[in-house]
Design an enzyme around this catalytic site. Sequence first.
Site, short mmCIF file in Angstrom:
data_model
loop_
_atom_site.label_atom_id
_atom_site.label_comp_id
_atom_site.label_asym_id
_atom_site.label_seq_id
_atom_site.Cartn_x
_atom_site.Cartn_y
_atom_site.Cartn_z
N HIS A 1 0.81 -1.22 0.00
CA HIS A 1 0.00 0.00 0.00
C HIS A 1 0.84 1.27 0.00
CE1 HIS A 1 -3.82 1.76 -0.14
NE2 HIS A 1 -4.44 1.07 0.80
N ASP B 1 -2.53 1.62 -4.62
CA ASP B 1 -3.79 1.80 -3.91
C ASP B 1 -4.87 0.97 -4.60
OD1 ASP B 1 -4.41 3.23 -6.22
OD2 ASP B 1 -3.89 5.15 -5.30
#
Length: 397
Positions: free
Chosen positions: A368, A372
């Site tokens: 992350h 995304d």
Amino acid sequence: MAIKTIVLPGLGESVTEASITNWLVQPGDQVERYQPIAEATSDKVTTEIPSDFAGTVKELLVELDKDIPIHDPIMTIEVAGEQEEEEVAEDHDKSLNDDASAKDVPEEKHQMRYSPAVLKLSQERHIDLSQVTGTGRHGRITRKDILNFQPQKAAEKSETVTPAAATEVMQTDGVRKAIAKRMVQSVNEIPHAWMMVEADVTELVKLRNAHKTTFKEQEGISLSFYPFFIKAVAQALKKHPKMNASWVDNEITFFKDINISIAVATDDHLFVPVIRNADELSVKGIAKEVDRLAKAVRNNSLTSEQMQGGTITVNNTGSFGSVMSQGIINYPQAAILQIESINKRVIPTEEGGLKFADMINLCLSIDHRILDGLAAGRFLADVKSNLLQFNNESDIY
């Protein structure tokens, strides 16, 4: 005599450190040049380290299972040459004065060293020196201790009554420790996010089933679904270079080559060899690479170089019947895609009706810090689209 140092040799491109997982010799052992002296593990691959010299092992310089840099010293060996100042003999040991320098030497250091006379006599009599109690200075074993050694008394002394064990304890080997280290590093350093989509692979199933027999006859290997998924991922990576990346030292590296790591399991371990430039291969070419690398794993001939350079991992978890899973990213890659099992389901058609279809779940874990949900979703959408395109024999060859 002269003392020579053996260092941890290079174990492949980009390997900067490794750990000694097993010593094949001990202090006092005689070794020949090129004789294996230790086993080292890096990136889940265990390699034997040969001796650079012929002589007598003097000292082991590193602890087991502790990572050390390549070219660090690991052992000293006494070889024929200049006279070394320190010679170990029990007669000399007895005559040592209790000076300050002798008192500063740790007791454990003395206990680990035996004189040539003791070694020779113990070997002639087949005596395990670990069972002998030394009466010399600092508990060192002397020639007299060997002559007076009685195996029966040593055995009686060592016998202890222990309760029956209710559990089994298994010592972990170097490969399992390397896997554990990488998994812990991935979980601790990479903030994992997860996404799953389902894909209709009905046409792919028809294509593969129609040609699997001919493929086996012509190519000599089985045609599984795995190469089709690897090809679909490789094609999608061209449109989504962010997926083909890694985060190291607060810098993001985007790779131009598409090198896909695949998961190959044995009864005890999991290996991740690499298919290089997978986007340049046909489904047939990928199938041959999967077969070649899987055989290398199972024949214990896989090299560390064959496990390096991967930019993303595609794991065929569906081969075990799994329908949903959350993979741990193969550090320092940015993503791992789990290919689940294909199952028949009833789904709606565009015309408003229903049909039976071959459906599969694609489970993606992402870093992350780099990716995304939007990037992951678009990537998976293109993987699904690519899978729908497999409907012709030319898509295999």
